[in-house]
Scaffold this motif. Structure first.
Motif, short mmCIF file in Angstrom:
data_model
loop_
_atom_site.label_atom_id
_atom_site.label_comp_id
_atom_site.label_asym_id
_atom_site.label_seq_id
_atom_site.Cartn_x
_atom_site.Cartn_y
_atom_site.Cartn_z
N SER A 132 46.55 -14.54 26.25
CA SER A 132 45.69 -14.34 25.07
C SER A 132 45.93 -12.98 24.44
N PHE A 133 46.13 -11.98 25.27
CA PHE A 133 46.44 -10.64 24.76
C PHE A 133 47.71 -10.67 23.93
N GLY A 134 48.74 -11.34 24.44
CA GLY A 134 49.98 -11.45 23.69
C GLY A 134 49.81 -12.18 22.37
N ALA A 135 48.98 -13.22 22.38
CA ALA A 135 48.74 -13.96 21.14
C ALA A 135 48.04 -13.09 20.10
N VAL A 136 47.08 -12.28 20.56
CA VAL A 136 46.34 -11.42 19.63
C VAL A 136 47.25 -10.37 19.01
N ILE A 137 48.00 -9.66 19.84
CA ILE A 137 48.85 -8.61 19.28
C ILE A 137 50.00 -9.21 18.47
N GLY A 138 50.47 -10.39 18.88
CA GLY A 138 51.55 -11.02 18.13
C GLY A 138 51.12 -11.45 16.75
N PHE A 139 49.92 -12.01 16.65
CA PHE A 139 49.43 -12.45 15.34
C PHE A 139 49.00 -11.27 14.47
N ALA A 140 48.40 -10.25 15.10
CA ALA A 140 47.82 -9.15 14.32
C ALA A 140 48.85 -8.12 13.87
N TYR A 141 49.91 -7.93 14.64
CA TYR A 141 50.83 -6.83 14.33
C TYR A 141 51.45 -6.94 12.93
N PRO A 142 52.00 -8.08 12.52
CA PRO A 142 52.55 -8.14 11.16
C PRO A 142 51.50 -7.90 10.08
N LEU A 143 50.28 -8.37 10.31
CA LEU A 143 49.22 -8.20 9.31
C LEU A 143 48.83 -6.73 9.19
N VAL A 144 48.68 -6.06 10.32
CA VAL A 144 48.32 -4.64 10.29
C VAL A 144 49.46 -3.83 9.69
N TRP A 145 50.69 -4.17 10.03
CA TRP A 145 51.84 -3.47 9.47
C TRP A 145 51.83 -3.56 7.94
N ARG A 146 51.58 -4.75 7.43
CA ARG A 146 51.57 -4.92 5.97
C ARG A 146 50.40 -4.19 5.33
N PHE A 147 49.29 -4.14 6.04
CA PHE A 147 48.10 -3.50 5.47
C PHE A 147 48.27 -2.00 5.30
N ILE A 148 48.89 -1.36 6.28
CA ILE A 148 49.03 0.09 6.21
C ILE A 148 50.44 0.51 5.84
N GLY A 149 51.34 -0.45 5.57
CA GLY A 149 52.75 -0.12 5.40
C GLY A 149 53.32 -0.06 4.01
N PRO A 150 52.54 -0.09 2.90
CA PRO A 150 53.16 0.00 1.58
C PRO A 150 54.05 1.21 1.36
N PRO A 151 53.75 2.39 1.95
CA PRO A 151 54.66 3.52 1.73
C PRO A 151 56.08 3.25 2.17
N VAL A 152 56.25 2.40 3.21
CA VAL A 152 57.60 2.10 3.66
C VAL A 152 58.37 1.34 2.59
N ALA A 153 57.70 0.37 1.96
CA ALA A 153 58.34 -0.38 0.89
C ALA A 153 58.66 0.52 -0.29
N ASP A 154 57.73 1.44 -0.61
CA ASP A 154 57.98 2.36 -1.70
C ASP A 154 59.18 3.25 -1.42
N LEU A 155 59.33 3.61 -0.13
CA LEU A 155 60.46 4.45 0.23
C LEU A 155 61.77 3.76 -0.09
N GLY A 156 61.83 2.48 0.28
CA GLY A 156 63.07 1.76 0.03
C GLY A 156 63.40 1.68 -1.44
N SER A 157 62.38 1.40 -2.27
CA SER A 157 62.63 1.27 -3.69
C SER A 157 62.99 2.60 -4.32
N SER A 158 62.29 3.68 -3.88
CA SER A 158 62.59 4.99 -4.45
C SER A 158 63.98 5.45 -4.07
N LYS A 159 64.40 5.06 -2.85
CA LYS A 159 65.74 5.44 -2.42
C LYS A 159 66.79 4.73 -3.26
N ARG A 160 66.56 3.43 -3.54
CA ARG A 160 67.53 2.70 -4.35
C ARG A 160 67.59 3.25 -5.76
N VAL A 161 66.41 3.65 -6.29
CA VAL A 161 66.40 4.21 -7.64
C VAL A 161 67.17 5.52 -7.69
#
Length: 284
Positions: A252-281
């Protein structure tokens, strides 16, 4: 009772760490010191009954109850072993506060450049911070699931016995630490796999999480725990230790962290996406 400095730094540390994702997004660019003041006073609030001229009995009762843990775990810090080792508790609180300041400062450095053309070198720093926060958050979520099951079945004190303690607080500390470390291992594995396959999604990550939880049970519960208990605690346990309840809980622990990790990453991770775009620009 723990020293007032310990409570102040504990509150300030938690507030700084909680504010880190906001700093990553660029929402906290000024007046950072007020976070330390607010967090410190929050952590010390249950001690207000020592100085207030009103509601002393009510505030004293709150201070001596579990409700005080709502203020940076004030009640827990006033219990052994924290209250009996003043120098150690102060040193630990100072170290954790310094770490929190470093993390928050790094998050602010990334966030301040979100709208000002951040240099490419900040990409690694941003990804590291997002990775750490995501792993820590899902580790805490997993600890709540595992801890809830252990409390419900009366097994939480058994976790504390692994380090020679018997208190509930020690059980929670060991459990949270173990879950965060396990979550970091899972997050690292997903990050590596995601370079080749697109697994940073709830579905694939959930499947990986379940298998990861079963692997943790096999390595940790079936072999590592009984060996530890034999060698360190001089307690006899069969090897392998086929604990069915542990298998279900860690799955159950594995199921919780497995399901939640991508969602949490996306929630707090917009700066990473911005980095990629700014680097390409910048390269164009």
């Amino acid at each position: 009772m723990a020293p007032a400095l310990t409570h102040f730094l504990a509150g300030a540390t938690l507030v700084l760490l909680a504010a880190g994702p906001l700093a990553l997004r660029g929402y906290l660019t000024r007046r950072h010191l007020w976070l330390v003041v607010f967090g410190g006073l929050w952590g010390m609030f249950p001690d207000i009954h020592y100085v207030t001229p009103v509601f002393q009995s009510e505030l004293t009762a709150m201070h001596d109850s579990r409700w005080a843990d709502l203020f940076a775990f004030h009640y827990t810090l006033d219990q052994p072993p924290f209250d009996t080792r003043d120098l150690l508790s102060i040193a630990a609180s100072v170290v954790t506060f310094v770490i929190a300041v470093a993390v928050f400062t790094a998050a602010t450095a990334v966030g301040d450049r979100n709208s000002h053309g951040r240099p490419p070198r900040y990409g690694l720093l941003a990804r590291t911070l997002v990775f750490g926060y995501a792993a820590g958050i899902v580790g805490l979520l997993g600890a709540l699931v595992v801890g809830g099951a252990l409390v419900w079945t009366g097994r939480l004190e058994l976790v504390a016995e692994l380090v020679g303690r018997e208190s509930t607080a020690a059980g929670w500390l060991v459990l949270i630490g173990g879950c965060v470390v396990a979550s970091a291992g899972f997050a690292g594995g997903v990050s590596v796999l995601n370079r080749r396959w697109h697994v940073l999604r709830p579905g694939p990550s959930l499947v990986l999480g379940v298998w990861y939880g079963l692997g943790v049970w096999l390595v940790g519960v079936a072999f590592a725990v009984p060996i530890w208990m034999r060698v360190v605690l001089d307690l006899s346990r069969p090897v392998p230790y086929l604990h069915v309840f542990g298998l279900v809980v860690l799955g159950s622990f594995g199921a919780v962290i497995g399901f939640a990790y991508p969602l949490v990453w996306r929630f707090i991770g917009p700066p990473v996406a911005d980095l990629g775009s700014s680097k390409r620009v910048s390269e164009q």
